[in-house]
Design an enzyme around this catalytic site. Structure first.
Site, PDB file in Angstrom:
ATOM      1  N   GLU A 316      -0.738   8.533 -11.407  1.00 26.18           N
ATOM      2  CA  GLU A 316      -0.588   7.911  -9.991  1.00 26.18           C
ATOM      3  C   GLU A 316      -2.059   7.865  -9.364  1.00 26.18           C
ATOM      4  O   GLU A 316      -2.608   9.068  -9.286  1.00 26.18           O
ATOM      5  CB  GLU A 316       0.431   8.438  -9.468  1.00 26.18           C
ATOM      6  CG  GLU A 316       0.433   8.011  -7.854  1.00 26.18           C
ATOM      7  CD  GLU A 316       1.113   9.221  -6.911  1.00 26.18           C
ATOM      8  OE1 GLU A 316       1.614   8.478  -5.903  1.00 26.18           O
ATOM      9  OE2 GLU A 316       1.374  10.218  -7.220  1.00 26.18           O
ATOM     10  N   LYS A 375       4.858   1.530  -5.835  1.00 21.70           N
ATOM     11  CA  LYS A 375       5.657   2.714  -5.467  1.00 21.70           C
ATOM     12  C   LYS A 375       6.655   2.496  -4.204  1.00 21.70           C
ATOM     13  O   LYS A 375       6.323   1.664  -3.507  1.00 21.70           O
ATOM     14  CB  LYS A 375       4.676   3.811  -5.319  1.00 21.70           C
ATOM     15  CG  LYS A 375       5.261   5.008  -4.840  1.00 21.70           C
ATOM     16  CD  LYS A 375       4.413   6.121  -4.628  1.00 21.70           C
ATOM     17  CE  LYS A 375       5.061   7.811  -4.488  1.00 21.70           C
ATOM     18  NZ  LYS A 375       4.016   8.801  -4.279  1.00 21.70           N
ATOM     19  N   CYS A 426       5.681   9.080  -9.038  1.00 24.85           N
ATOM     20  CA  CYS A 426       5.683  10.178  -8.381  1.00 24.85           C
ATOM     21  C   CYS A 426       6.952  10.641  -7.581  1.00 24.85           C
ATOM     22  O   CYS A 426       8.086  10.698  -8.444  1.00 24.85           O
ATOM     23  CB  CYS A 426       4.683  10.339  -7.185  1.00 24.85           C
ATOM     24  SG  CYS A 426       4.325  11.984  -6.904  1.00 24.85           S
TER      25      CYS A 426
END
Length: 551
Positions: A316, A375, A426
């Protein structure tokens, strides 16, 4: 009462040491029992009304009302203590946010931010426990049947975990206390997701609590042999045996799923390279950080290309820059992609409206962007500012990029030259529904990209535990790339075939396999919670109706 409060807190602490860094996962099967006992025992005293005048009966009613209010407060405090013990300890890695002095935040203010974050996250988790305790206790007062009480307590907890996991903050499901160590029980996740494991833990704890509550009492004749024998029985053997049978039976079911052969075929193999860049946040956005990122990821890409990988996965935000479509960047990594012609999954940002997304790009060997995943679950105060309009621009200083990022939509799919992939960036790893949805839509393997800095090894191990659960639930291979640790390769049975070090630069090539199998969870989602809710409705209705008929 004070002693019972401490007992509840201790139970929460025992649950809090089940995940990393301690990893005492067996304690999860007993840690909730003390709170469960107090849940049932917290009852108002029943007064004897024989011979009481109407005035005395009124006074008795007032006493009972006060006792009921007191017991409610006592119950809430005990549930809060348990929740604080569990969530506070399990989430203590949040303090790793401090120090944020590299962002220009004073040391004292940085410490305050970390402490406030831990307190808020702990209270949010503890609120779930309190919300479970109050309605569960109310139904317990109506239902004397211990087995139905266990069904009620289990169902309400599963419903609440479903609600909490639909919100912006979710991490400490009871299910993750078993990951990555207890692979047998984790395979129950293939049946109906993480709530299957949560239900198992709650039910076993409930049976243990009932075994203690219903333990035999000594007979009236203390000198008799039967009284002596009964006094040695500290628990109800029937409930204890049922608890043990349920625990063993569930593990046997999970073990049978664990022993299913993978039967991966050579033509489904995909050789993946992973780069763990190890560029700490404190320097990532500086000139030195940009230089270190470009050198590390470019050299890693070239090294992996020489090893014959088919694709390279970066973490990320590997490149703290904006990628356009088509890319206009002339950085060395992009040039290396054009030269080596190996697919790369690049963690970078994308400009959207007046802000940014945190994205993972599929970049082909010709330099084109094949697909993109934004995300979905952003980290509060790190990637977006809750109540930003109310808090004003001052608090924007604690966002790493200086402004709130924009979350991706929840229905994204991620196609690659090798087939459809299941992606998480994440914090997404804690939300199993994203992985279930993508697997149901044809995702054949999992790739996750995470930063994990500045948090400790405890958080990074817990993150690895989350991805391990997602791999088992969907029956997919998973490749994990992180910035500072722990990157890894996990097979569909949750076995970690490789895991990187902590705060190290690493380059690794491993083979994963594409799969098209579909577990019950992938097909039907969390159907177990709905089934439990239906059973509770039927059981409570029948029990209440039966009690009225007997009266």
């Amino acid at each position: 009462m004070v002693l019972r409060w401490w007992i509840a807190l201790l139970g929460g602490i025992l649950m809090g040491i089940t995940p990393a860094p301690v990893g005492a996962w067996p304690l999860a099967w007993i840690a909730l029992a003390p709170l469960w006992v107090q849940l049932i025992k917290a009852e108002s005293k029943k007064e004897n009304w024989t011979g009481l005048s109407s005035w005395q009966q009124d006074e008795t009613l007032k006493k009972q009302a006060k006792s009921s209010n007191f017991n409610l407060k006592f119950l809430i405090l005990n549930a809060l203590a348990w929740g604080i013990g569990y969530h506070g300890l399990a989430l203590s890695w949040v303090l790793g946010l401090h120090p944020l002095t590299w962002m220009g935040i004073p040391w004292v203010a940085s410490l305050a931010i970390a402490l406030i974050a831990l307190v808020l996250f702990t209270i949010w988790g503890a609120t779930l426990v309190v919300t479970w305790a109050v309605p569960t206790k109310a139904l317990f007062n109506l239902i004397p049947n211990p087995l139905i009480r266990i069904l009620i307590g289990t169902t309400i907890w599963c419903i609440l975990e479903s609600i909490w996991s639909a919100g912006p903050l979710w991490w400490t499901s009871l299910s993750y206390t078993q990951s990555p160590h207890n692979l047998a029980i984790l395979h129950l996740g293939q049946i109906s997701g993480p709530n299957t494991i949560t239900a198992a833990i709650i039910a076993v704890n409930g049976l243990l609590a009932e075994a203690w509550i219903n333990r035999p009492k000594p007979t009236a004749s203390p000198n008799s042999s039967s009284a002596s024998s009964a006094s040695l029985r500290f628990v109800h053997k029937g409930y204890l045996a049922t608890s043990a049978a349920l625990l063993i039976g569930l593990h046997l079911i999970g073990f049978s799923l664990y022993n299913q052969p993978l039967n991966d075929q050579p033509n489904t193999a995909l050789k993946v390279g992973i780069i763990q860049g190890n560029v700490p946040n404190r320097i990532k956005f500086t000139r030195e950080g940009f230089r270190r990122s470009l050198i590390g990821y470019t050299n890693g890409y070239i090294t992996l290309a020489k090893q014959g990988v088919q694709a390279v996965l970066t973490p990320e935000g590997a490149l703290s820059s904006i990628w356009t479509d088509p890319p206009t960047t002339n950085d060395p990594l992009y040039q290396a992609i054009l030269e080596k012609r190996i697919v790369a999954w690049i963690g970078a940002h994308r400009r959207r409206e007046n802000s940014f997304t945190n994205s993972l790009f599929t970049v082909t060997g010709t330099g084109e962007i094949f697909s993109r995943y934004d995300k979905i679950n952003l980290v509060p105060f790190g990637e977006y500012i809750p109540f930003e309009q109310l808090l004003g621009g001052f608090i924007n200083s604690i966002s790493a990029i200086g402004t709130s990022q924009i979350a991706g939509v929840s229905n994204q799919l991620f196609d690659t030259p090798f087939g459809r992939a299941i992606v998480g960036i994440c914090f997404d790893s804690a939300f199993s529904r994203h992985f279930q949805r993508q697997a149901a839509a044809g995702g054949e393997f999992i790739i996750t990209a995470s930063n994990n800095d500045p948090y400790s090894a405890a958080m990074q191990l817990q993150h690895h535990a989350q991805d391990t659960m997602r791999a088992i639930e969907t029956n997919r291979w998973a490749a994990r790339a992180t910035n500072t640790g722990y990157s890894g390769i996990v097979d569909p049975h949750g076995r970690t075939l490789w895991i990187s070090g902590h705060n190290t630069y690493e380059v690794r090539a491993e083979t994963i396999y594409r799969r098209q199998t579909q577990t019950l969870y992938v097909l039907w989602g969390d159907w177990l919670t709905l089934l439990l809710l239906g059973l509770v409705a039927v059981s409570v209705t029948w029990e209440i109706g039966n009690n009225k008929w007997q009266k």
